[in-house]
Each structure stands twice: as structure tokens, then as C-alpha cells.
Design a protein around this motif. Sequence first.
Motif, mmCIF file in Angstrom:
data_model
loop_
_atom_site.group_PDB
_atom_site.id
_atom_site.type_symbol
_atom_site.label_atom_id
_atom_site.label_comp_id
_atom_site.label_asym_id
_atom_site.label_seq_id
_atom_site.Cartn_x
_atom_site.Cartn_y
_atom_site.Cartn_z
ATOM 1 N N ALA A 18 0.818 -1.197 0.000
ATOM 2 C CA ALA A 18 0.000 0.000 0.000
ATOM 3 C C ALA A 18 0.860 1.259 0.000
ATOM 4 O O ALA A 18 0.618 2.185 -0.759
ATOM 5 C CB ALA A 18 -0.920 -0.025 1.201
ATOM 6 N N VAL A 19 1.845 1.294 0.913
ATOM 7 C CA VAL A 19 2.776 2.415 0.992
ATOM 8 C C VAL A 19 4.174 1.835 0.844
ATOM 9 O O VAL A 19 4.604 1.042 1.682
ATOM 10 C CB VAL A 19 2.656 3.172 2.327
ATOM 11 C CG1 VAL A 19 3.632 4.348 2.350
ATOM 12 C CG2 VAL A 19 1.227 3.651 2.540
ATOM 13 N N SER A 20 4.852 2.206 -0.209
ATOM 14 C CA SER A 20 6.176 1.639 -0.452
ATOM 15 C C SER A 20 7.229 2.734 -0.466
ATOM 16 O O SER A 20 7.016 3.802 -1.044
ATOM 17 C CB SER A 20 6.199 0.867 -1.771
ATOM 18 O OG SER A 20 5.844 1.712 -2.843
ATOM 19 N N GLN A 21 8.336 2.448 0.183
ATOM 20 C CA GLN A 21 9.444 3.385 0.252
ATOM 21 C C GLN A 21 10.683 2.727 -0.324
ATOM 22 O O GLN A 21 10.913 1.530 -0.114
ATOM 23 C CB GLN A 21 9.824 3.745 1.688
ATOM 24 C CG GLN A 21 8.804 4.232 2.560
ATOM 25 C CD GLN A 21 9.265 4.517 3.971
ATOM 26 O OE1 GLN A 21 8.514 4.272 4.900
ATOM 27 N NE2 GLN A 21 10.477 5.045 4.163
ATOM 28 N N THR A 22 11.492 3.517 -0.976
ATOM 29 C CA THR A 22 12.787 3.026 -1.459
ATOM 30 C C THR A 22 13.842 4.104 -1.250
ATOM 31 O O THR A 22 13.564 5.305 -1.423
ATOM 32 C CB THR A 22 12.721 2.678 -2.963
ATOM 33 O OG1 THR A 22 12.213 3.799 -3.695
ATOM 34 C CG2 THR A 22 11.838 1.466 -3.200
ATOM 35 N N PRO A 23 15.055 3.711 -0.886
ATOM 36 C CA PRO A 23 15.476 2.344 -0.610
ATOM 37 C C PRO A 23 15.112 1.929 0.813
ATOM 38 O O PRO A 23 14.678 2.746 1.614
ATOM 39 C CB PRO A 23 16.997 2.429 -0.765
ATOM 40 C CG PRO A 23 17.316 3.820 -0.318
ATOM 41 C CD PRO A 23 16.171 4.681 -0.763
ATOM 42 N N LYS A 24 15.302 0.671 1.138
ATOM 43 C CA LYS A 24 15.055 0.182 2.494
ATOM 44 C C LYS A 24 16.232 0.546 3.406
ATOM 45 O O LYS A 24 16.056 0.835 4.577
ATOM 46 C CB LYS A 24 14.851 -1.333 2.479
ATOM 47 C CG LYS A 24 14.439 -1.916 3.816
ATOM 48 C CD LYS A 24 14.045 -3.379 3.675
ATOM 49 C CE LYS A 24 13.789 -4.023 5.029
ATOM 50 N NZ LYS A 24 12.657 -3.409 5.728
ATOM 51 N N TYR A 25 17.420 0.486 2.852
ATOM 52 C CA TYR A 25 18.621 0.865 3.600
ATOM 53 C C TYR A 25 19.414 1.886 2.783
ATOM 54 O O TYR A 25 19.476 1.793 1.556
ATOM 55 C CB TYR A 25 19.516 -0.352 3.863
ATOM 56 C CG TYR A 25 18.867 -1.437 4.674
ATOM 57 C CD1 TYR A 25 18.301 -2.551 4.058
ATOM 58 C CD2 TYR A 25 18.801 -1.350 6.060
ATOM 59 C CE1 TYR A 25 17.686 -3.545 4.798
ATOM 60 C CE2 TYR A 25 18.196 -2.347 6.807
ATOM 61 C CZ TYR A 25 17.643 -3.430 6.166
ATOM 62 O OH TYR A 25 17.037 -4.416 6.903
ATOM 63 N N LEU A 26 20.020 2.815 3.493
ATOM 64 C CA LEU A 26 20.813 3.852 2.842
ATOM 65 C C LEU A 26 22.012 4.147 3.742
ATOM 66 O O LEU A 26 21.831 4.603 4.872
ATOM 67 C CB LEU A 26 19.949 5.097 2.653
ATOM 68 C CG LEU A 26 20.398 6.218 1.734
ATOM 69 C CD1 LEU A 26 20.865 5.711 0.396
ATOM 70 C CD2 LEU A 26 19.259 7.210 1.560
ATOM 71 N N VAL A 27 23.195 3.848 3.258
ATOM 72 C CA VAL A 27 24.418 4.132 4.007
ATOM 73 C C VAL A 27 25.226 5.129 3.196
ATOM 74 O O VAL A 27 25.498 4.893 2.016
ATOM 75 C CB VAL A 27 25.251 2.855 4.252
ATOM 76 C CG1 VAL A 27 26.497 3.202 5.058
ATOM 77 C CG2 VAL A 27 24.426 1.807 4.975
ATOM 78 N N ASP A 73 24.374 14.134 -0.510
ATOM 79 C CA ASP A 73 22.947 14.408 -0.708
ATOM 80 C C ASP A 73 22.280 13.101 -1.102
ATOM 81 O O ASP A 73 22.805 12.362 -1.935
ATOM 82 C CB ASP A 73 22.738 15.418 -1.846
ATOM 83 C CG ASP A 73 23.467 16.722 -1.621
ATOM 84 O OD1 ASP A 73 23.711 17.440 -2.615
ATOM 85 O OD2 ASP A 73 23.808 17.032 -0.463
ATOM 86 N N LYS A 74 21.118 12.823 -0.509
ATOM 87 C CA LYS A 74 20.401 11.587 -0.815
ATOM 88 C C LYS A 74 18.903 11.831 -0.875
ATOM 89 O O LYS A 74 18.390 12.795 -0.292
ATOM 90 C CB LYS A 74 20.684 10.515 0.250
ATOM 91 C CG LYS A 74 22.099 9.964 0.227
ATOM 92 C CD LYS A 74 22.359 9.176 -1.039
ATOM 93 C CE LYS A 74 23.805 8.693 -1.095
ATOM 94 N NZ LYS A 74 24.126 8.069 -2.395
ATOM 95 N N SER A 75 18.206 10.925 -1.551
ATOM 96 C CA SER A 75 16.746 11.008 -1.647
ATOM 97 C C SER A 75 16.102 9.704 -1.245
ATOM 98 O O SER A 75 16.659 8.617 -1.460
ATOM 99 C CB SER A 75 16.327 11.346 -3.084
ATOM 100 O OG SER A 75 16.711 12.656 -3.424
ATOM 101 N N ILE A 76 14.921 9.818 -0.672
ATOM 102 C CA ILE A 76 14.083 8.664 -0.347
ATOM 103 C C ILE A 76 12.752 8.869 -1.073
ATOM 104 O O ILE A 76 12.185 9.966 -1.037
ATOM 105 C CB ILE A 76 13.821 8.547 1.167
ATOM 106 C CG1 ILE A 76 15.137 8.550 1.942
ATOM 107 C CG2 ILE A 76 13.041 7.268 1.459
ATOM 108 C CD1 ILE A 76 14.948 8.646 3.454
ATOM 109 N N LYS A 77 12.285 7.803 -1.712
ATOM 110 C CA LYS A 77 11.034 7.918 -2.470
ATOM 111 C C LYS A 77 9.911 7.195 -1.740
ATOM 112 O O LYS A 77 10.134 6.181 -1.073
ATOM 113 C CB LYS A 77 11.222 7.341 -3.870
ATOM 114 C CG LYS A 77 12.199 8.119 -4.718
ATOM 115 C CD LYS A 77 12.231 7.604 -6.132
ATOM 116 C CE LYS A 77 13.131 8.487 -6.994
ATOM 117 N NZ LYS A 77 13.160 8.054 -8.397
#
Lengths: 113, 113
Positions: free
Chosen positions: B3-12, B18-22
Amino acid sequence: SQQGEEDPQALSIQEGENATMNCSYKTSINNLQWYRQNSGRGLVHLILIRSNEREKHSGRLRVTLDTSKKSSSLLITASRAADTASYFCATDERPGSNYKLTFGKGTLLTVNP
Amino acid sequence: DTAVSQTPKYLVTQMGNDKSIKCEQNLGHDTMYWYKQDSKKFLKIMFSYNNKELIINETVPNRFSPKSPDKAHLNLHINSLELGDSAVYFCASSPSGGNSPLHFGNGTRLTVT
């Protein structure tokens, strides 16, 4: 300041026993919600109780709300090992935004088989 | 279907990057949120959007910039990452603000070294 405060912080019981967790809050609210979080997962909604309700049931869950004491309790009856998780209460503060749910710090429940 | 999906699951990542989460929801909800959960499991709201419009910005540093290209998506971009940004970030959605249950994604664990 912390809106919701769960009590106890941690609870360990045997399978089959009942588990009671409490939540206190500071401001007036429209509703109070309880969520469960299994390790490494997102929160899952359990039950929502509105400010004009005093008690609500859902399966083995019973939630009470006492707006005069600004407190709520979550009772899980006949607990199972699968109930092991963190439990959070969440409130919307009044005055405040309808788009902001404030979570407490949670109660870690461990159900031993 | 998630239903609600996020990527990525892990971020190191390293400090200064600079990084993004979707985040995407397929529930048809109007409201989406970003929450941050620290190492003590305290969950704090960062942003909430309703119909692509920013409603809540909870004193989050300017390094955090949410973007909602449409109702189903709410992304989070973080500039100049700091050690203190290490946490689990949860996306959530609800039909219409805090009067209804929130549906959470499974979180993105961000580690800044």
C-alpha cells in the motif's frame, strides 16, 4: 513537549496472559489511536477512539479513553507470542492541526511462549 | 500489493552527501507524511502534505526538502547529510488527515558515517 507517554516502557508476560498498556497526553484531542510496530517494520494501525467515546473493542483488543484524566489504556487479552511488538499511542492535539499526529515513546511488549 | 512503499530500504552514506528517499501510495489517499524515528524509537513528524500542498513543516532544517509531484508520491531529499540524520524515516498516508488511520511504509534506515 511529549504529547503521548506510554506506560510501562517495557512489559514482559507469558503467553495467555493479558497485557495492559497506558497512555497519557497533555492537551485536548479529537481522537486517540493505537499502533503496533514489529521489529524492523512500519507501524500498523490497531484502533481509533474518538474523544466522545469511552471504550472500543476490536477482536482481542480493548481500548478505553478517559478525557477527564487525559489517559487511555490498551488491553490485549489472551496474548500470543505474535503480539510481541512495540505499541504506540498517537493523538491529534487541539488546538492544532488535523494533519499532525503526535506519537508517544511506545511500550515494548514481549510475550514469552 | 504494497500500500505504501518506500525506497530504498537501507541507505548508508557519508557526511556531506545528498540523498533522496522515495515514497508511493496506491491507496488513493489525500494526505501523506514523513516521520523520523530515532534510536530510542521516538517517532516525530517532519512533514505532512494534503493534495500535494505542504500543511505541516515541523521545524525541520532546510537541508530536508520534501516534494510531492502528485497525490500518490511524496519524496524526501536531504542535502549535506550529518551524523545526526541517522535514523529510520517512515512515509505514511491517510485518507484525510489525523481523523483517520495512518498507513505506514516499512521505513528507510539511513546511516550517515
